[in-house]
Design a protein around this motif. Structure first.
Motif, PDB file in Angstrom:
ATOM      1  N   ILE A 282      33.833  39.541  50.806  1.00 48.10           N
ATOM      2  CA  ILE A 282      34.890  40.603  50.277  1.00 48.10           C
ATOM      3  C   ILE A 282      36.144  39.784  50.002  1.00 48.10           C
ATOM      4  CG2 ILE A 282      36.003  42.686  50.129  1.00 48.10           C
ATOM      5  CD1 ILE A 282      33.572  43.830  51.628  1.00 48.10           C
ATOM      6  N   LEU A 283      36.735  39.804  48.848  1.00 47.01           N
ATOM      7  CA  LEU A 283      38.088  39.199  48.718  1.00 47.01           C
ATOM      8  C   LEU A 283      38.888  40.371  48.422  1.00 47.01           C
ATOM      9  CD1 LEU A 283      39.894  36.756  47.929  1.00 47.01           C
ATOM     10  CD2 LEU A 283      39.294  37.112  45.723  1.00 47.01           C
ATOM     11  N   VAL A 284      40.089  40.194  49.226  1.00 48.66           N
ATOM     12  CA  VAL A 284      41.309  41.311  49.147  1.00 48.66           C
ATOM     13  C   VAL A 284      42.315  40.680  48.716  1.00 48.66           C
ATOM     14  CG1 VAL A 284      42.415  43.019  50.168  1.00 48.66           C
ATOM     15  CG2 VAL A 284      40.148  42.718  51.029  1.00 48.66           C
ATOM     16  N   ILE A 285      42.964  40.861  47.405  1.00 49.73           N
ATOM     17  CA  ILE A 285      44.033  40.116  46.890  1.00 49.73           C
ATOM     18  C   ILE A 285      44.799  41.118  45.999  1.00 49.73           C
ATOM     19  CG2 ILE A 285      42.780  39.309  44.774  1.00 49.73           C
ATOM     20  CD1 ILE A 285      44.272  36.597  45.132  1.00 49.73           C
ATOM     21  N   HIS A 286      45.930  40.831  45.817  1.00 46.89           N
ATOM     22  CA  HIS A 286      46.714  41.672  44.937  1.00 46.89           C
ATOM     23  C   HIS A 286      46.748  41.200  43.650  1.00 46.89           C
ATOM     24  CE1 HIS A 286      50.185  45.013  44.592  1.00 46.89           C
ATOM     25  NE2 HIS A 286      50.448  44.034  43.669  1.00 46.89           N
ATOM     26  N   GLY A 287      46.522  42.439  42.545  1.00 51.57           N
ATOM     27  CA  GLY A 287      46.683  41.842  41.294  1.00 51.57           C
ATOM     28  C   GLY A 287      45.095  41.766  40.610  1.00 51.57           C
ATOM     29  N   GLY A 288      44.327  41.894  41.568  1.00 50.38           N
ATOM     30  CA  GLY A 288      43.108  41.653  40.918  1.00 50.38           C
ATOM     31  C   GLY A 288      42.383  40.023  40.666  1.00 50.38           C
ATOM     32  N   ILE A 289      41.261  39.927  40.071  1.00 49.29           N
ATOM     33  CA  ILE A 289      40.801  38.580  39.586  1.00 49.29           C
ATOM     34  C   ILE A 289      40.510  38.543  38.211  1.00 49.29           C
ATOM     35  CG2 ILE A 289      40.134  38.135  42.069  1.00 49.29           C
ATOM     36  CD1 ILE A 289      37.153  38.618  40.746  1.00 49.29           C
ATOM     37  N   SER A 290      40.457  37.230  37.708  1.00 50.42           N
ATOM     38  CA  SER A 290      40.017  36.961  36.180  1.00 50.42           C
ATOM     39  C   SER A 290      38.713  36.096  36.227  1.00 50.42           C
ATOM     40  CB  SER A 290      41.134  36.393  35.414  1.00 50.42           C
ATOM     41  OG  SER A 290      41.342  34.963  35.842  1.00 50.42           O
ATOM     42  N   GLU A 291      38.296  35.810  35.152  1.00 55.01           N
ATOM     43  CA  GLU A 291      37.233  35.058  34.880  1.00 55.01           C
ATOM     44  C   GLU A 291      37.350  33.665  35.153  1.00 55.01           C
ATOM     45  OE1 GLU A 291      35.557  35.383  31.061  1.00 55.01           O
ATOM     46  OE2 GLU A 291      35.136  37.688  31.380  1.00 55.01           O
ATOM     47  N   SER A 292      38.856  33.197  35.255  1.00 53.85           N
ATOM     48  CA  SER A 292      39.040  31.776  35.420  1.00 53.85           C
ATOM     49  C   SER A 292      39.752  31.593  36.990  1.00 53.85           C
ATOM     50  CB  SER A 292      40.098  31.381  34.643  1.00 53.85           C
ATOM     51  OG  SER A 292      41.237  32.212  34.616  1.00 53.85           O
ATOM     52  N   THR A 293      39.472  32.749  37.923  1.00 57.00           N
ATOM     53  CA  THR A 293      40.090  32.554  39.313  1.00 57.00           C
ATOM     54  C   THR A 293      39.122  31.610  39.841  1.00 57.00           C
ATOM     55  OG1 THR A 293      40.696  35.054  39.308  1.00 57.00           O
ATOM     56  CG2 THR A 293      40.413  33.808  41.391  1.00 57.00           C
ATOM     57  N   ASP A 294      40.118  30.706  40.626  1.00 63.17           N
ATOM     58  CA  ASP A 294      39.284  29.497  41.367  1.00 63.17           C
ATOM     59  C   ASP A 294      39.680  29.322  42.685  1.00 63.17           C
ATOM     60  OD1 ASP A 294      38.350  27.062  42.439  1.00 63.17           O
ATOM     61  OD2 ASP A 294      38.757  25.964  40.613  1.00 63.17           O
ATOM     62  N   LEU A 295      38.922  29.814  43.888  1.00 61.84           N
ATOM     63  CA  LEU A 295      39.332  30.194  45.110  1.00 61.84           C
ATOM     64  C   LEU A 295      39.675  28.601  45.715  1.00 61.84           C
ATOM     65  CD1 LEU A 295      37.077  32.956  46.674  1.00 61.84           C
ATOM     66  CD2 LEU A 295      39.485  32.890  45.811  1.00 61.84           C
TER      67      LEU A 295
END
Length: 595
Positions: A282-295
């Motif tokens: 589970i990723l907890v991050i502010h503002g959400g993710i997009s299709e191009s999010t690269d951890l």
């Protein structure tokens, strides 16, 4: 006799039942209308807030424009460019330069923290803040320096594990609402080794107790660094604080040492982790993710270079343009609902994996009293997430639903009218293009189309028209009534309306730029700096139909003592919106109470 009596009773029962059904149907329709009005009010609040966030991106583009044209701007206005960016280039002084010289007098009766901090200090702080006491600047700075020291040792993402016997509580935006934090701790317990928390950013701004929330969270973090986790939000940002109130709060509560506190916070923000990963699932991050999010990219990011989401990253050696070119296109920008990165990993995910996103927001009564509940989530390994809702209840929340909806609706219509009057010239032009017969009237559809095209708020304009305009017996709208009973006050009557509207529309952005330039917080800006700032601002924002001479005339009129400086804060306050209907609403309320 018996049969007649029974028949009368049956008729009476039937009449009572019909009356009950009529009352029930009327009440259901009444509740439905109230809920619809409440929904429309919330839609207005949310649409305008979203539009403001798009405005933040415009301001970000402005600073990018400044850096991309750095050489040209320096040549034209070297003093301005230095003032604009000096706060991001200055080095934080040694800890002793800040803390050691600030004594705590014997007369101070607020909480006194003992370092190293313990659970007792958390409890002491909470009780003091419940009594509305202010923590002394000496302790504030000590907490900030200690927090920063530990944060600098942490990675971009904190990895934690849970178990069926030890879960974790996730809280969302608090936005300076201290009562919500108190309620969470009352319902869920204080942070501890057996009761860990994640606070997912946006601790500050908007509410009036952002400093108290920061102090409670940071002190709890110092006591339980492995069990209380803090993620950075888009409001942990010195430029956002200038726009949404935290800067004013700090300078008001700490008049003597507020500037030092803000300088330390500006640096501390950059060391807050980007996010938290729970059980590698589970990723907890502010503002959400997009299709191009690269951890992988986010893990490598030098987060301390991200001074502000509104300003491109820059190196501390002053080599701005080199740093910009190096990072251009490859630095993720975190905002609400957006996280862009240079590489994509979405192709690896199945469609079923998208949509498994939960948004948690912990500030209740965010827009108005009674407008929304807050929430937090409890997670444990192998168990379904549990959601808990709450709402801080004050006197206003105890009022009947119709009174609460009336208050929400009035506030929503008020801010919508202010948005309308700020675009008066553009709206009139749009109305006239639709008014082929020059009658001064439009159909409801034409009026709604013009409103949406000009303001871009995605609102149910046809339904809202009864609150905003006058309609004739044929259903046509007198479009100039869109501006009835409201106007922008201005200091000089001769100044053209386009300039007034432009200054009002961009007043928040202009104030951020001014506050950066006003490094000594004197509230004053030179006439030459104002002119230079306006030239750059109008060039980037494509401000049309405004002659520089009008701007000079307006600025000169605000230089009351003719010393070559203007009080820019007072300058912007001169452009406030006057609502004539406020007095009418108050008188109507008085009459209603008398009846």
């Amino acid at each position: 006799m018996g049969c007649g009596s029974s028949s009368m009773k049956d008729k009476k029962s039937e009449t009572v039942l019909k009356a009950a059904l009529i009352i029930q149907n009327w009440y259901r329709r009444y509740r439905a209308r109230l809920k619809a009005r409440q929904h429309y009010a919330l839609t207005i609040f949310q649409s305008i807030e979203y539009a403001d966030e798009q405005g933040q991106m415009q301001l970000s583009n402005f600073f990018s424009f400044m850096l991309e044209n750095y050489a040209l701007v320096c040549e034209q206005s070297p003093q301005l460019i230095r003032r604009l960016f000096e706060s991001t280039l200055q080095d934080i002084k040694d800890r002793q330069d800040y803390v050691a010289l600030i004594d705590v007098p014997d007369s101070y009766d607020g909480p006194r923290l003992q370092f190293p901090l313990t659970f007792t200090d958390i409890d002491l702080l909470i009780e003091a803040f419940k009594q509305q006491q202010i923590l002394h600047a000496h302790y504030v700075l000590e907490v900030l320096f200690e927090t920063k020291k530990i944060l600098k040792q942490m990675p971009n993402f904190t990895h934690i594990k849970t178990s069926p016997s030890k879960g974790i509580t996730i809280c969302g935006d608090l936005h300076g609402k201290l009562d919500d934090l108190f309620l969470i701790f009352y319902k869920n317990g204080l942070p501890s080794g057996s009761n860990p928390y994640i606070f997912n950013g946006d601790f500050v701004d908007r509410g009036s107790n952002s400093m108290e929330i920061l102090m409670i969270l940071f002190v709890s973090f110092l006591v339980y660094p492995n069990d209380l986790h803090l993620n950075r939000g888009n409001h942990e940002d010195f430029m956002m604080n200038m726009r949404y109130g935290f800067t004013r709060e700090v300078l008001y509560k700490y008049k003597l040492h507020g500037k030092k506190i803000l300088q330390i916070l500006e640096d501390l923000y950059t060391w807050l982790p980007i996010g938290t990963i729970i059980d590698n699932e589970i990723l907890v991050i502010h503002g959400g993710i997009s299709e191009s999010t690269d951890l992988n990219l986010l893990h490598r990011l030098e987060r301390n270079k991200m001074k502000s989401v509104l300003m491109p990253p820059m190196s501390v050696n002053g080599n701005l343009t080199t740093d910009l070119k190096k990072n251009k296109g490859g630095v993720p920008v975190a905002m609400h609902g957006r996280l862009r990165a240079s590489q994509s990993f979405s192709e690896q995910l199945s469609k079923n994996e998208w949509g498994q996103v939960v948004t948690v927001f912990s500030a209740s009564n965010y827009y108005e009293e009674g407008s929304n509940r807050g929430a937090y989530i409890k997670l444990s390994s192998g168990m379904t997430p549990r959601f808990f809702q709450y709402q801080v209840t004050k006197a206003t929340c105890m009022r009947p639903l119709h009174q609460r909806v009336d208050a929400m609706e009035c506030s929503a219509i008020r801010i919508l009218r202010e948005r309308i009057i700020a675009r008066k010239t553009d709206l009139i032009r749009a109305f006239q293009l639709q008014d082929y017969t020059k009658s001064g009237k439009l159909s409801k559809t034409q009026w709604a189309f013009s409103m949406e095209k000009t303001l871009g708020l995605n609102l149910p304009w046809r339904s809202l028209s009864s609150h905003l305009v006058k309609t004739d017996k044929d259903g046509n709208i007198d479009y100039m009534s869109s501006f009835q009973d409201i106007r922008i006050e201005k200091p000089v009557k001769e100044i053209q309306s386009t300039l007034v509207e432009t200054l009002y529309r961009y007043r928040s952005d202009l104030q951020i730029i001014f506050n950066i330039m006003d490094s000594d917080h004197s509230g004053l800006i030179s006439m030459e700096e104002f002119r230079a700032m306006w030239r750059l601002f109008s060039l980037h924002y494509n401000v049309e139909h405004i002659d520089d001479s009008h701007v000079d005339e307006l600025a000169s009129s605000m230089d009351f003592n003719k010393d070559g400086s203007i009080d820019f804060n007072e300058f912007l306050k001169a452009f406030y919106v006057v609502h004539k209907f406020d007095k009418l609403a108050k008188s109507d309320t008085t009459l209603a109470e008398q009846e």
